[in-house]
Scaffold this motif. Structure first.
Motif, PDB file in Angstrom:
ATOM      1  N   GLN A 296       0.701  -1.228   0.020  1.00  0.00           N
ATOM      2  CA  GLN A 296       0.144  -0.241   0.048  1.00  0.00           C
ATOM      3  C   GLN A 296       0.919   1.211   0.124  1.00  0.00           C
ATOM      4  O   GLN A 296       0.662   2.121  -0.715  1.00  0.00           O
ATOM      5  CB  GLN A 296      -0.728   0.086   1.513  1.00  0.00           C
ATOM      6  N   ILE A 297       1.661   1.196   0.868  1.00  0.00           N
ATOM      7  CA  ILE A 297       2.483   2.566   1.051  1.00  0.00           C
ATOM      8  C   ILE A 297       3.520   2.738  -0.262  1.00  0.00           C
ATOM      9  O   ILE A 297       3.477   3.694  -0.655  1.00  0.00           O
ATOM     10  CB  ILE A 297       3.722   2.429   2.129  1.00  0.00           C
TER      11      ILE A 297
ATOM     12  N   THR B  80      10.318   2.537   7.832  1.00  0.00           N
ATOM     13  CA  THR B  80       8.876   2.764   7.920  1.00  0.00           C
ATOM     14  C   THR B  80       7.974   1.555   8.500  1.00  0.00           C
ATOM     15  O   THR B  80       7.128   1.631   9.385  1.00  0.00           O
ATOM     16  CB  THR B  80       8.211   3.147   6.744  1.00  0.00           C
TER      17      THR B  80
ATOM     18  N   GLU C  32      10.881  -6.987  -2.941  1.00  0.00           N
ATOM     19  CA  GLU C  32       9.504  -7.624  -2.698  1.00  0.00           C
ATOM     20  C   GLU C  32       9.899  -8.937  -2.099  1.00  0.00           C
ATOM     21  O   GLU C  32      10.923  -9.513  -2.794  1.00  0.00           O
ATOM     22  CB  GLU C  32       8.535  -7.616  -3.663  1.00  0.00           C
TER      23      GLU C  32
ATOM     24  N   ASN D  42       6.588  -1.453  10.696  1.00  0.00           N
ATOM     25  CA  ASN D  42       6.534  -1.668  12.037  1.00  0.00           C
ATOM     26  C   ASN D  42       7.078  -2.924  12.645  1.00  0.00           C
ATOM     27  O   ASN D  42       6.902  -3.806  11.938  1.00  0.00           O
ATOM     28  CB  ASN D  42       5.136  -1.225  12.516  1.00  0.00           C
TER      29      ASN D  42
HETATM   30  P1  NAX Z   1       1.170  -3.660   2.923  1.00  0.00           P
HETATM   31  O1  NAX Z   1       0.985  -5.043   3.757  1.00  0.00           O
HETATM   32  O2  NAX Z   1       0.347  -3.135   1.923  1.00  0.00           O
HETATM   33  O3  NAX Z   1       2.758  -4.000   2.354  1.00  0.00           O
HETATM   34  C1  NAX Z   1       3.872  -4.536   2.830  1.00  0.00           C
HETATM   35  C2  NAX Z   1       4.440  -5.123   1.881  1.00  0.00           C
HETATM   36  O4  NAX Z   1       5.766  -5.515   2.129  1.00  0.00           O
HETATM   37  C3  NAX Z   1       3.937  -6.461   0.934  1.00  0.00           C
HETATM   38  O5  NAX Z   1       3.903  -6.217  -0.430  1.00  0.00           O
HETATM   39  C4  NAX Z   1       4.970  -7.551   1.404  1.00  0.00           C
HETATM   40  O6  NAX Z   1       4.837  -8.576   0.455  1.00  0.00           O
HETATM   41  C5  NAX Z   1       6.450  -6.849   1.718  1.00  0.00           C
HETATM   42  N1  NAX Z   1       7.261  -7.378   2.267  1.00  0.00           N
HETATM   43  C6  NAX Z   1       7.006  -8.457   3.281  1.00  0.00           C
HETATM   44  N2  NAX Z   1       8.098  -9.104   3.820  1.00  0.00           N
HETATM   45  C7  NAX Z   1       8.995  -8.423   2.927  1.00  0.00           C
HETATM   46  C8  NAX Z   1      10.472  -8.580   2.984  1.00  0.00           C
HETATM   47  N3  NAX Z   1      11.179  -9.553   3.707  1.00  0.00           N
HETATM   48  N4  NAX Z   1      11.070  -7.917   1.829  1.00  0.00           N
HETATM   49  C9  NAX Z   1      10.594  -7.059   1.198  1.00  0.00           C
HETATM   50  N5  NAX Z   1       9.138  -6.863   1.158  1.00  0.00           N
HETATM   51  C10 NAX Z   1       8.686  -7.556   1.986  1.00  0.00           C
HETATM   52  O7  NAX Z   1       1.787  -2.541   4.339  1.00  0.00           O
HETATM   53  P2  NAX Z   1       1.806  -1.057   3.899  1.00  0.00           P
HETATM   54  O8  NAX Z   1       0.497  -0.575   4.308  1.00  0.00           O
HETATM   55  O9  NAX Z   1       2.426  -0.618   2.830  1.00  0.00           O
HETATM   56  O10 NAX Z   1       2.673  -0.911   5.461  1.00  0.00           O
HETATM   57  C11 NAX Z   1       4.128  -1.113   5.423  1.00  0.00           C
HETATM   58  C12 NAX Z   1       4.462  -1.110   7.012  1.00  0.00           C
HETATM   59  O11 NAX Z   1       4.522   0.334   7.300  1.00  0.00           O
HETATM   60  C13 NAX Z   1       3.815  -1.749   7.924  1.00  0.00           C
HETATM   61  O12 NAX Z   1       4.832  -2.371   8.621  1.00  0.00           O
HETATM   62  C14 NAX Z   1       3.040  -0.652   8.470  1.00  0.00           C
HETATM   63  O13 NAX Z   1       2.745  -1.003  10.038  1.00  0.00           O
HETATM   64  C15 NAX Z   1       4.289   0.443   8.541  1.00  0.00           C
HETATM   65  N6  NAX Z   1       3.467   1.773   8.776  1.00  0.00           N
HETATM   66  C16 NAX Z   1       4.260   2.671   9.481  1.00  0.00           C
HETATM   67  C17 NAX Z   1       4.153   3.787   9.549  1.00  0.00           C
HETATM   68  C18 NAX Z   1       4.984   4.661  10.238  1.00  0.00           C
HETATM   69  O14 NAX Z   1       4.686   6.037  10.755  1.00  0.00           O
HETATM   70  N7  NAX Z   1       6.201   4.345  10.709  1.00  0.00           N
HETATM   71  C19 NAX Z   1       2.664   4.321   9.462  1.00  0.00           C
HETATM   72  C20 NAX Z   1       2.044   3.940   8.406  1.00  0.00           C
HETATM   73  C21 NAX Z   1       2.232   2.285   8.382  1.00  0.00           C
HETATM   74  O15 NAX Z   1       1.372   1.691   9.483  1.00  0.00           O
END
Ligand code: NAX
Length: 327
Positions: free
Chosen positions: A15-16, A128, A41, A130
């Motif tokens: 998503q991000i 970024t 990815e 979590n």
């Molecule tokens: P999504 O679940 O939409 O996307 C995460 C992506 O990471 C997926 O496409 C997944 O296949 C990929 N991924 C998983 N393991 C991986 C690896 N070992 N190597 C490469 N890619 C990998 O999550 P999204 O909404 O994009 O959020 C991403 C992260 O940001 C989450 O951990 C979320 O909690 C965190 N956030 C952090 C924020 C902050 O302010 N620090 C705010 C927004 C968000 O909640």
């Protein structure tokens, strides 16, 4: 001719990523300097990522100098100047905190090691994904040849949320609001501090003039904004997280504005009583790719208790990942 800034983004098909990549490609971090995107990815998400790359191509961004995608960190991180670690393992049903920390531990130990081995000498790493602070701690501990100061975790979204709440309350323009601080962990224990902030050059707490609003509305609204967005949108904040990720990286590389500071979670040197070695959010100024914690702010009892509570949570997370053998 300036060489392109090589920017790695992990979790690029998420998503991000879907907001972030387009912002980076259109210059939100590097301005007019060309950028090369290197997108990591997991294997099952590579097909979706290919679709995103088709869309990036279709934007014909003038400063997008190249795109590489893959699932191997050692290949994708090769020569990168900036690594934005967004991909992480979300908490699934029935997953305990320990399970979450180990799942992410596996990701961030491997990525720390890969960065250590192949990133450019000037690499900066922003986390970024979590739990961002602790993931950054894991990565930096697994990258012994990269100075710890090159790692930071994102609290800029919280910082921007605090500015937005203050603007809404006072009617001030966001550009008139300076020196907001997020202290501690990017979690519900974070402490958004407006006592050192300024609105149009005046102390923000005095302009607001309403301590009950600060305690009962401002602090919890900023700290729990992520949950409010999930409630409303059905998924977690993404475009705003991408925007904050760009803001943080741009200011880190190019410098924070004069007369202001930004919030970044960085390794503590013990400033403000935050235990040394924790990755905790501070008020920082940046210049030439380096950050410095703003010194000399007076911390009253109200702020002290809140900073201590959030850093205690960070210490617990550090102890848990130490026990798991991740650092
Ligand atoms: P999504 O679940 O939409 O996307 C995460 C992506 O990471 C997926 O496409 C997944 O296949 C990929 N991924 C998983 N393991 C991986 C690896 N070992 N190597 C490469 N890619 C990998 O999550 P999204 O909404 O994009 O959020 C991403 C992260 O940001 C989450 O951990 C979320 O909690 C965190 N956030 C952090 C924020 C902050 O302010 N620090 C705010 C927004 C968000 O909640």
């Amino acid at each position: 001719v300036t060489a392109p800034l090589k920017v790695a983004v992990t979790g690029a098909a998420g998503q991000i990523g879907y907001s972030l990549l387009f912002r980076i490609a259109s210059g939100a971090i590097a301005g007019d300097r060309p950028v090369e995107l290197r997108l990591l990815e997991i294997e099952p998400a590579l097909k979706a990522l290919e679709g995103v790359v088709m869309e990036l191509d279709d934007c014909a961004f003038p400063n997008l100098a190249g795109i590489e995608i893959g699932h191997e960190p050692e290949k994708i991180f090769d020569g990168v100047n900036l690594a934005l670690l967004v991909g992480a393992r979300p908490r699934g049903p029935g997953m305990e905190r320990g399970d979450l920390l180990s799942a992410n531990g596996a990701i961030f130990t491997a990525q720390g090691k890969a960065l250590n081995a192949v990133a450019a000498d000037d690499v900066r790493i922003g986390v970024t994904g979590n739990p961002a602070n602790t993931n950054a701690l894991i990565a930096l501990k697994n990258a012994p040849d990269i100075p710890s100061e090159r790692f930071s975790a994102l609290t800029r979204l919280d910082h921007n949320r605090a500015i937005s709440q203050l603007a809404a309350k006072t009617g001030a323009a966001v550009t008139d609001i300076k020196k907001v601080t997020i202290w501690g962990n990017h979690s519900a224990t974070q402490y958004p501090d407006l006592f050192h902030a300024e609105i149009g050059g005046k102390n923000a707490a005095e302009v607001v003039g309403d301590q009950a609003w600060v305690e009962d509305y401002f602090i919890p609204t900023v700290a729990k904004r992520g949950a409010a967005i999930i409630d409303a949108r059905g998924s977690s904040s993404a475009a705003s997280a991408a925007s904050a990720t760009c803001d943080a990286a741009r200011d880190w590389l190019n410098g924070s504005p004069a007369g202001d500071w930004v919030s970044m979670a960085v390794v503590s040197d013990g400033s403000y009583g935050v235990p040394e070695g924790l990755v905790s959010s501070f008020p920082v100024t940046t210049s030439g790719g380096n950050w410095e914690i703003v010194q000399g702010l007076e911390i009253d009892d109200f702020s002290r208790a809140r900073i201590d509570a959030s850093t205690a949570e960070l210490a617990e997370e550090r102890d848990a990942v130490t026990e798991l053998g991740l650092i």
